[in-house]
Write a protein that holds these residues in place. Sequence first.
Motif, PDB file in Angstrom:
ATOM      1  N   ALA A 480     110.347 -89.577 -18.802  1.00  0.00           N
ATOM      2  CA  ALA A 480     110.419 -90.942 -18.283  1.00  0.00           C
ATOM      3  C   ALA A 480     111.854 -91.459 -18.245  1.00  0.00           C
ATOM      4  O   ALA A 480     112.642 -91.230 -19.169  1.00  0.00           O
ATOM      5  CB  ALA A 480     109.565 -91.877 -19.132  1.00  0.00           C
ATOM      6  N   VAL A 481     112.159 -92.184 -17.181  1.00  0.00           N
ATOM      7  CA  VAL A 481     113.396 -92.962 -17.126  1.00  0.00           C
ATOM      8  C   VAL A 481     113.211 -94.215 -17.975  1.00  0.00           C
ATOM      9  O   VAL A 481     114.063 -94.582 -18.776  1.00  0.00           O
ATOM     10  CB  VAL A 481     113.739 -93.335 -15.673  1.00  0.00           C
ATOM     11  N   GLU A 482     112.085 -94.866 -17.803  1.00  0.00           N
ATOM     12  CA  GLU A 482     111.716 -96.023 -18.605  1.00  0.00           C
ATOM     13  C   GLU A 482     110.209 -96.223 -18.497  1.00  0.00           C
ATOM     14  O   GLU A 482     109.555 -95.715 -17.573  1.00  0.00           O
ATOM     15  CB  GLU A 482     112.465 -97.281 -18.157  1.00  0.00           C
ATOM     16  N   ALA A 483     109.659 -96.968 -19.444  1.00  0.00           N
ATOM     17  CA  ALA A 483     108.219 -97.212 -19.464  1.00  0.00           C
ATOM     18  C   ALA A 483     107.946 -98.547 -20.140  1.00  0.00           C
ATOM     19  O   ALA A 483     108.722 -98.996 -20.997  1.00  0.00           O
ATOM     20  CB  ALA A 483     107.484 -96.083 -20.182  1.00  0.00           C
ATOM     21  N   ALA A 484     106.856 -99.171 -19.752  1.00  0.00           N
ATOM     22  CA  ALA A 484     106.445-100.431 -20.366  1.00  0.00           C
ATOM     23  C   ALA A 484     104.924-100.476 -20.436  1.00  0.00           C
ATOM     24  O   ALA A 484     104.225 -99.868 -19.617  1.00  0.00           O
ATOM     25  CB  ALA A 484     106.977-101.625 -19.578  1.00  0.00           C
ATOM     26  N   VAL A 502     108.338 -94.993 -15.049  1.00  0.00           N
ATOM     27  CA  VAL A 502     109.257 -94.522 -14.004  1.00  0.00           C
ATOM     28  C   VAL A 502     109.626 -93.089 -14.371  1.00  0.00           C
ATOM     29  O   VAL A 502     110.251 -92.843 -15.400  1.00  0.00           O
ATOM     30  CB  VAL A 502     110.512 -95.403 -13.916  1.00  0.00           C
ATOM     31  N   ALA A 503     109.211 -92.142 -13.532  1.00  0.00           N
ATOM     32  CA  ALA A 503     109.384 -90.730 -13.854  1.00  0.00           C
ATOM     33  C   ALA A 503     110.804 -90.253 -13.583  1.00  0.00           C
ATOM     34  O   ALA A 503     111.479 -90.725 -12.657  1.00  0.00           O
ATOM     35  CB  ALA A 503     108.402 -89.885 -13.049  1.00  0.00           C
ATOM     36  N   ALA A 508     106.467 -84.743 -13.254  1.00  0.00           N
ATOM     37  CA  ALA A 508     105.171 -85.279 -12.831  1.00  0.00           C
ATOM     38  C   ALA A 508     104.383 -85.654 -14.089  1.00  0.00           C
ATOM     39  O   ALA A 508     103.487 -84.926 -14.526  1.00  0.00           O
ATOM     40  CB  ALA A 508     104.409 -84.261 -11.994  1.00  0.00           C
ATOM     41  N   PRO A 509     104.724 -86.779 -14.720  1.00  0.00           N
ATOM     42  CA  PRO A 509     104.107 -87.143 -16.008  1.00  0.00           C
ATOM     43  C   PRO A 509     102.602 -87.349 -15.895  1.00  0.00           C
ATOM     44  O   PRO A 509     102.092 -87.836 -14.880  1.00  0.00           O
ATOM     45  CB  PRO A 509     104.807 -88.453 -16.377  1.00  0.00           C
TER      46      PRO A 509
END
Length: 561
Positions: A480-484, A502-503, A508-509
Amino acid sequence: MFLTPADRVREFEERGWWRGESVDALTRRAVSLGGSSEALVDPFNRKSLDARDPERLTWEALDERVDRLASVLLSEGLRKDDIVLAQLPNTIDAVLLFLACARLGAVLSPVAMPYRAHELEFIVEKLAPRFFVTVAAFAGFDHAEQGRAIAATPGGPQLLLFAEGADGLYERAASAEPARTWGHVAANPVAGGEVLTVCWTSGTESRPKGVPRDHNHWILNGEVVADGTGARDGDILLNPFPLVNIGSIGGLVMPWLLLATKLVLHHPFDLGVFLKQIENEDVSYTIAPPAVLTALLKQPEILDGVDISTLHTVSSGSAPLSPWLIEGWAKRGIEITNVFGSNEGAGLFSSADSVPDYGNRARFFPRFGATGQQWRARSHEVSTSRLVDPETGAEIVEPGKPGELRLGGASIFSGYWQSPELTEAAFDEQGHFRTGDLFEIAEDERFYRFVGRSKEIIVRGGINISPAEIDDLLAGLPVAVEAATVGVPDDRLGERIAVALVAKDGCAPELEDVTDWLAERDVAIYKRPEMLVLVESLPRNPMNKVMRNELRETVIGQLPG
């Protein structure tokens, strides 16, 4: 240990809002009234959970067991004001430890059974407890091994186990000398203004917050619940939730002590066991989540197979109720009380007595403590309430305008454990607690109408979960670039946890990547997301904070069905 300011204790005790006595004084009064009648009953399926045969205790037997357990704690060196961290299922052991700490003047900090190293290590560092009390195993998990790891941390607590064998609390308590307890109690009186518990709650912050509550708080909490929910003298109470928060301790344990009746325990929640306990034990009052009550009405064949005719009232909350639900249960002779509350002491109750109309009871709460209102209710006598515009800070006095509910008075705690900044942010200039929940004054100005939450917490199955805590844990997720994290509506649990991610390029998460990452960090299972949505970016405001309301709509829009 005194944390509540002395002038506040003095004022509220002089006004009769607080009794100024300990929970142990209340317990001894209940023992005197209850005598040889049944007081406490284990889940009948306990053996399948922790291999112990279920027990039934009279009030007299309970009193002796409390003395013996307290004696063991003293023999291990416990002193007044020592902190006891406890991770126990909802069996008689948890109640005995709560009462033993109240008797000795110790501070109990109970935590949920699903907590793992991630949560426990933080709490141990924050609390510096003297002891960590848990079970050897429960529902297939080795709590003894986890407990030894916690005890081995620098400055960690001493581990005590409810387990078999010479070193276990069962055998030691059975042979302990009650006189040791009597001597300690005589030399160490406990005042109502002293801290009894530190429970843990989640909010917008990334880690749990400790909520200290005094003996005075808990006794008043029991009075308010017994008066406001529909619980009656002589009721047999069924407690389906572990003793870790205000819903269980304040909602059932304290009314049980006040009423000197019988308390039946249940854990983990199992609908078949729950209904059979109501039938077998002649339960007349309990609590249950809205999702359970809704599911039972939609599956009447389940109810037709059991006799729950002794049940007259069920309190419910943590998610909005519907008029259909309240009316459906009323047709079966059972009233539903709508409850709004928090660990910090917030509490509003819409019962059959205070709000007879089914539709109003589902949506409205009496304006307990509001200026100009008159209610014959203990909660109204000891509290103050008002609505405040969250943008301007102006008090709202006219119907139809949403504002944050703010509460004051004798039910509200004094501040978070060793967190002055969080405490300052939690109270306004008038000393009212900022609940973070939006209400409006109804057209009939005697009531508040619930509008929604202004805080970002996720409420899954009645348990508060901080999305910020999960966000922090996902910061290093390799894919991940970022996650919430956000909560999305769910008919059964109220909300479920979803992650917007944001992958990284070329990745391919999948949901398993997220849950495995959290499992590796020993995060409690109920905090692990159940849904994953990929997004190109996270919506942020000019301060670079994730706008969760907007993100939630994006996530819901991408979920199937």
